[in-house]
Motif scaffolding. Structure first.
Motif, PDB file in Angstrom:
ATOM      1  N   GLN A  88      48.073  39.828  47.154  1.00 45.09           N
ATOM      2  CA  GLN A  88      47.496  40.259  45.876  1.00 45.09           C
ATOM      3  C   GLN A  88      46.559  39.211  45.283  1.00 45.09           C
ATOM      4  N   VAL A  89      46.880  37.955  45.477  1.00 44.50           N
ATOM      5  CA  VAL A  89      46.012  36.898  44.948  1.00 44.50           C
ATOM      6  C   VAL A  89      44.677  36.896  45.694  1.00 44.50           C
ATOM      7  N   TYR A  90      44.715  37.082  47.006  1.00 44.45           N
ATOM      8  CA  TYR A  90      43.461  37.187  47.758  1.00 44.45           C
ATOM      9  C   TYR A  90      42.632  38.349  47.218  1.00 44.45           C
ATOM     10  N   GLN A  91      43.279  39.460  46.944  1.00 46.24           N
ATOM     11  CA  GLN A  91      42.563  40.625  46.422  1.00 46.24           C
ATOM     12  C   GLN A  91      41.905  40.316  45.079  1.00 46.24           C
ATOM     13  N   LYS A  92      42.588  39.521  44.238  1.00 47.80           N
ATOM     14  CA  LYS A  92      41.993  39.113  42.955  1.00 47.80           C
ATOM     15  C   LYS A  92      40.780  38.215  43.177  1.00 47.80           C
ATOM     16  N   VAL A  93      40.926  37.260  44.090  1.00 45.05           N
ATOM     17  CA  VAL A  93      39.808  36.355  44.387  1.00 45.05           C
ATOM     18  C   VAL A  93      38.645  37.159  44.961  1.00 45.05           C
ATOM     19  N   LYS A  94      38.943  38.064  45.867  1.00 45.97           N
ATOM     20  CA  LYS A  94      37.912  38.887  46.509  1.00 45.97           C
ATOM     21  C   LYS A  94      37.181  39.736  45.476  1.00 45.97           C
ATOM     22  N   LYS A  95      37.917  40.348  44.566  1.00 46.19           N
ATOM     23  CA  LYS A  95      37.288  41.153  43.513  1.00 46.19           C
ATOM     24  C   LYS A  95      36.400  40.273  42.634  1.00 46.19           C
ATOM     25  N   PHE A  96      36.882  39.089  42.296  1.00 45.56           N
ATOM     26  CA  PHE A  96      36.101  38.147  41.498  1.00 45.56           C
ATOM     27  C   PHE A  96      34.787  37.815  42.207  1.00 45.56           C
ATOM     28  N   VAL A  97      34.870  37.522  43.489  1.00 48.01           N
ATOM     29  CA  VAL A  97      33.676  37.180  44.273  1.00 48.01           C
ATOM     30  C   VAL A  97      32.741  38.384  44.363  1.00 48.01           C
ATOM     31  N   ASP A  98      33.297  39.553  44.637  1.00 46.56           N
ATOM     32  CA  ASP A  98      32.467  40.760  44.739  1.00 46.56           C
ATOM     33  C   ASP A  98      31.767  41.073  43.421  1.00 46.56           C
ATOM     34  N   ASP A  99      32.467  40.868  42.309  1.00 45.33           N
ATOM     35  CA  ASP A  99      31.877  41.136  40.994  1.00 45.33           C
ATOM     36  C   ASP A  99      30.751  40.160  40.661  1.00 45.33           C
ATOM     37  N   LYS A 100      30.814  38.963  41.217  1.00 45.59           N
ATOM     38  CA  LYS A 100      29.775  37.954  40.969  1.00 45.59           C
ATOM     39  C   LYS A 100      28.565  38.117  41.881  1.00 45.59           C
ATOM     40  N   ARG A 101      28.745  38.869  42.944  1.00 43.44           N
ATOM     41  CA  ARG A 101      27.678  39.014  43.941  1.00 43.44           C
ATOM     42  C   ARG A 101      26.432  39.617  43.305  1.00 43.44           C
ATOM     43  N   VAL A 102      25.315  39.020  43.603  1.00 43.83           N
ATOM     44  CA  VAL A 102      24.033  39.513  43.103  1.00 43.83           C
ATOM     45  C   VAL A 102      23.589  40.649  44.018  1.00 43.83           C
TER      46      VAL A 102
END
Length: 119
Positions: free
Chosen positions: A102-116
Motif C-alpha cells: 500500500q505504501v508503494y501504491q501511495k508513492v506511485k500515485k504521488f509520482v504519477d500525479d506530479k508527472r508533467v
C-alpha cells in the motif's frame, strides 16, 4: 569449534533478516521519520532523491508506524535503486511484493500525479 561459530553466525543473521539495512530496533517514531526523510532525499541517484524526497516531505508526518516500516522496507530493502526508479516511472513492472504494498501504491500515485503531461 568451527561448527559452533557457524551456528552462531547463522542464528544471528537469520534473526536480523527481517530488518532492513537501516532499520533501528527500538527507534522512536520521530527519529524514524527524520531518518527516512534524510534517506529519501539522499538516495544516490538524483531522480529518486527528487521523487522520494518530495513524497517524504509531504507524507511521512501523516504515516502510521506500520506504514513507516513498509516505506523503510521499500526504500532500504532488497530492490536496487534504479529498479525502484523504473517501477515508479513505469519503465519496468514491479514485482508482486512491491506492487501489492500500500505504501508503494501511495508513492506511485504521488509520482504519477506530479508527472508533467507530454505535449
Amino acid at each position: 569449534m568451527t561448527s559452533r561459530i557457524l551456528q552462531r553466525f547463522f542464528t544471528v543473521s537469520t534473526s536480523l533478516r527481517s530488518l532492513t539495512r537501516a532499520e533501528v530496533p527500538g527507534e522512536k517514531i520521530d527519529a524514524k521519520r527524520a531518518r527516512l526523510l534524510y534517506q529519501s532525499k539522499k538516495r544516490g541517484i538524483l531522480e529518486n532523491d527528487i521523487l522520494l524526497g518530495d513524497f517524504a516531505e509531504q507524507n511521512l508526518k501523516k504515516m502510521s508506524e506500520p506504514e513507516l516500516k513498509a516505506y523503510d522496507k521499500l526504500i532500504n530493502g532488497e530492490h536496487m535503486e534504479w529498479d525502484l526508479f523504473y517501477y515508479l516511472s513505469n519503465k519496468k513492472s514491479p514485482p508482486e511484493d512491491v506492487e501489492s504494498c500500500q505504501v508503494y501504491q501511495k508513492v506511485k500515485k504521488f509520482v504519477d500525479d506530479k508527472r508533467v503531461p507530454k505535449s
